[in-house]
Write a protein that holds these residues in place. Structure first.
Motif: not given
Ligand code: ASP
Length: 585
Positions: A201, A206, A225, A241, A484, A527-528
Motif C-alpha cells: 500500500s 503518503k 500482496r 488511499d 488509523s 488516514g484510511f
C-alpha cells in the motif's frame, strides 16, 4: 464525453445509434448499428433474423434473404426501425417493441465459434472464462460490473476532490514496508542482487507526503500482496488511499463516510443513513468478530456468570458464550456434529448444544450435569424459547467469541446481495494482536499506528492491553477498509518498534527515512484506505471480487490468458543477475 446510459455522443463515422438504445421514438429512421452477432435464425430462404449485441444491449435485425454470419461475427447493420408485428414484441428486451427491417449486413470481422455462449445464463468453468476473458467480458453481467466499477471510482474521486484532497501518484518500485503481507520483489538490472518491492500500500509514501506539506492526499492506488488468494483477495487490488494532516479520527471517518456514501448513492440512487460506530471490544463481544454483519441479529449471549461456580468441567473457563439458533431445536445430530467439528477447527475445545423444549426443558448430553440454577440461567440469559437451539463455547474470551462469531455467520449469514447495506465503523482496535512464536507482540494494523493516548504508559509494561487509534469500515460483514491516526513523533515510533522487537539499529536501517522525515517536522496526521474491489463487489451483488476486476488471476495466482507467471528467457535472467532454481518437484 459519451454517456453509456443514454448513448449520447456515441454516434461515430461507423454507426448512427447503439443497439440497446433503439425504441419506438426511432420508428421510421434508417439507422446503422455495429456489434457482435448474438444469434442468427433463418426463416426459409427469404428471411433471416440476426440479434445484434453491443455494450448497451441487443436489437433484432430482419434481413431479407439469407445472411452468412455466425455467432460473435462483428458486423455493421443498416436498417429501418419499425414496430415489431403484433404478438412478437419481447418484454424482456429493452428494444423489444422494435426491430430493424430491410437490413443490409456488412461483416467487419469473422469469429471462431466462442468457447462458451455470451449469455449470463450460461455457466462456464472459471479457468475457461479467464482464458477467454475478452469473450467473458462481453456478457451483460460483466459489462455491468465494470461500468459500475467506473461509476464508483468516478464518485470516489469526485468526493475526494470536492473535499480538498489532492491526487498524488506514488512509486510502484519501492522498498519493503512491514504491513504484514508477503511482498512481490522486482530484481534490479543496474544493481545485481538488489530488489525493489512492489508496495503493499502507499502507507509510508503518503505519510511522507504529509511531512511534505501536501495536507490532504488521495490516490486510487494499486496495492500488491503476495498472499494466498480467496474470494475477497487478489494479488493486486485497488484502494482509495487517503491521508490528511492536522486531523483526528473523527475527521477521517467523516471524509471516508462522505466518499463512500457518494459512491453508493451514485450506484443505488438510495441515500445512505449515517454510519453507526462500535468499539472493537463491543463488536467482538456481541458478534464474535471485528467485521460484524449487522443485516441479521443472532447476537452472542454471555453465560459466564451463570457458570461462574460450575461443577461442569466443560464450562469451567474464563468466558462462556452462547449463540441462539431460532427454531434450531430440530437440527439433526449429524449437523450438530459437523458444527462441533467446525468449532474445534476454529480453535474451541468443543461445542455444547442444548435443544430448548416447552417450559424451558433442555435436551442435551450435558443436561444431566447442570444444576437447576444453571439450567434456568442458561434459558433466561439467552432468551431462548421452546424450539430454539443454544450453542455454547467455554474458553478464553477471544476464542469463545470468535468461534461462535464464525458459526453465527455460517448458520445465519445472508448472501452478499441480500438485504440492506449495513455499514459500521469499528474503532479502538488493540495496538497489538497477540504474540508471535518468539513472544513478540504483532501489530494489529501496522507499526505506524498511534497508540491510544490513555494507554501510552502501558506500551512497555502491558503491550497487549494497549488500544490503538485504528478503525475499520465494515459493510455487511466485509472489511471495506482500515486506517488509523499515525505516529508522527520519532520517539513514540521508536517505542513501538522496540515493542515489536525491532531493534533501534534495524529500525534505522529499514525505516530511517521515515523517522528522519519525522525529525524534519511532521504534522499530526491520519488516514484510511477503502478496498474498492470489495465495495464494488458488494454493490454488484457478487461473492467474488474476480467478477469486478477486468483481468484477475485464478485461485492459484495464474493468468490462463497470458500464461503468467512464466519462466524468463535465460538471457533475461543473466541481465538481471539471476539464476532460477528448478521448480520444486
Ligand atoms: N495502509 C493501510 C492498508 O493498506 C491503510 C491505512 O492505514 O491507511 O491497510
Amino acid at each position: 464525453m459519451s454517456d453509456p446510459a443514454t448513448g449520447v455522443g456515441q454516434a461515430t463515422t461507423m454507426r448512427t445509434h447503439l443497439c440497446g438504445r433503439l425504441d419506438a421514438s426511432h420508428v421510421g429512421s434508417r439507422v446503422r448499428v455495429c456489434g457482435w452477432v448474438a444469434k442468427r435464425r433463418e426463416h426459409g430462404e427469404h428471411l433471416a433474423f440476426v440479434d445484434l449485441r453491443d455494450h448497451t444491449g441487443i436489437v433484432q435485425c430482419v434481413v431479407p434473404g439469407t445472411v452468412d454470419v455466425r455467432s460473435e461475427y462483428v458486423v455493421a447493420v443498416s436498417g429501418t426501425v419499425r414496430h415489431r408485428p403484433v404478438g412478437t414484441t419481447n418484454p424482456d428486451l429493452a428494444t423489444g417493441e422494435v426491430e430493424l427491417g430491410d437490413c443490409e449486413v456488412e461483416v467487419l470481422s469473422v469469429a471462431e465459434p466462442p468457447p462458451f455462449a455470451v449469455d449470463d445464463r450460461v455457466d462456464a468453468d472459471e479457468a475457461v472464462r479467464l482464458r477467454y476473458r475478452y469473450v467473458d467480458l462481453r456478457r451483460p453481467r460483466m459489462q455491468r460490473n465494470l461500468r459500475l466499477r467506473a461509476t464508483v471510482l468516478g464518485a470516489l474521486r469526485a468526493s475526494m476532490d470536492a473535499q480538498g484532497f489532492c491526487e498524488v501518484e506514488t512509486p510502484l518500485l519501492w522498498a519493503p514496508t512491514p504491513e504484514g503481507a508477503r511482498e512481490f520483489a522486482v530484481p534490479s538490472r543496474l544493481h545485481h542482487g538488489s530488489f525493489y518491492v512492489l508496495p503493499q500500500s502507499p502507507q509510508l509514501a503518503k505519510q511522507l507526503l504529509m511531512v511534505a506539506g501536501m495536507d490532504r492526499y488521495y490516490q486510487v492506488a494499486r496495492c500488491l500482496r503476495d498472499e494466498d488468494l480467496r474470494a475477497d483477495r487478489q494479488f493486486e487490488f485497488t484502494q482509495l488511499d487517503l491521508e490528511a494532516s492536522f486531523v483526528g479520527q473523527d475527521d477521517v471517518l467523516a471524509a471516508v463516510s462522505a466518499a463512500v456514501t457518494r459512491a453508493v448513492e451514485a450506484v443505488t440512487g438510495e441515500p445512505v443513513p449515517p454510519v453507526e460506530r462500535m468499539t472493537w471490544a463491543e463488536a467482538l463481544d456481541r458478534f464474535g468478530t471485528d467485521k460484524p454483519d449487522l443485516r441479521f441479529g443472532m447476537e452472542l449471549r454471555d453465560l459466564s456468570e451463570v457458570f461462574a461456580g460450575t461443577e461442569v468441567k466443560a464450562f469451567a473457563a474464563p468466558t462462556v458464550k452462547a449463540l441462539v439458533v431460532e427454531g434450531g431445536a430440530s437440527t439433526s445430530r449429524s449437523r450438530l456434529d459437523a458444527w462441533t467439528d467446525r468449532a474445534k477447527a476454529l480453535g474451541a475445545k468443543g461445542l455444547a448444544w442444548f435443544r430448548v423444549g416447552e417450559g424451558g426443558t433442555l435436551d442435551s448430553p450435558l443436561d444431566r450435569f447442570l444444576s437447576d440454577g444453571e439450567r434456568s440461567g442458561l434459558v433466561s440469559a439467552t432468551d431462548a424459547a421452546a424450539g430454539d437451539l443454544v450453542l455454547v463455547v467455554a474458553d478464553e474470551h477471544r476464542t469463545a467469541c470468535t468461534v461462535l462469531g464464525a458459526l453465527r455467520v455460517e448458520i445465519g449469514g445472508r448472501p452478499v446481495g441480500e438485504g440492506a447495506f449495513r455499514y459500521v465503523w469499528v474503532v479502538d482496535f488493540p495496538l497489538f494482536d497477540g504474540m508471535d512464536d518468539e513472544g513478540r507482540p504483532q501489530a494489529a494494523h501496522h507499526p505506524f499506528t498511534m497508540p491510544h493516548p490513555d494507554d501510552l504508559d502501558l506500551l512497555e509494561s502491558d503491550p497487549l492491553a494497549v488500544r490503538s487509534q485504528a478503525y475499520d469500515l465494515v459493510l455487511n460483514g466485509w472489511e471495506l477498509g482500515s486506517g488509523s491516526v499515525r505516529i508522527h513523533r520519532a520517539d513514540i515510533q521508536g517505542r513501538v518498534f522496540r515493542a515489536l522487537g525491532i531493534s533501534d539499529e534495524e529500525a534505522e536501517a529499514r525505516f530511517g527515512f521515515l523517522t528522519g522525515a519525522f525529525r524534519a517536522g511532521a504534522p499530526p496526521h491520519a488516514g484510511f484506505a477503502v478496498g474498492v474491489d470489495r465495495l464494488v463487489a458488494i454493490l454488484a451483488g457478487e461473492e467474488n471480487i474476480r467478477e469486478v476486476i477486468a483481468f484477475p488471476k485464478t485461485q492459484s495466482g495464474a493468468d490462463p490468458m497470458t500464461g503468467a507467471p512464466r519462466p524468463l528467457a535465460p538471457g533475461t535472467l543473466t541481465t538481471l543477475g539471476l539464476r532460477a532454481l528448478p521448480p520444486p518437484s
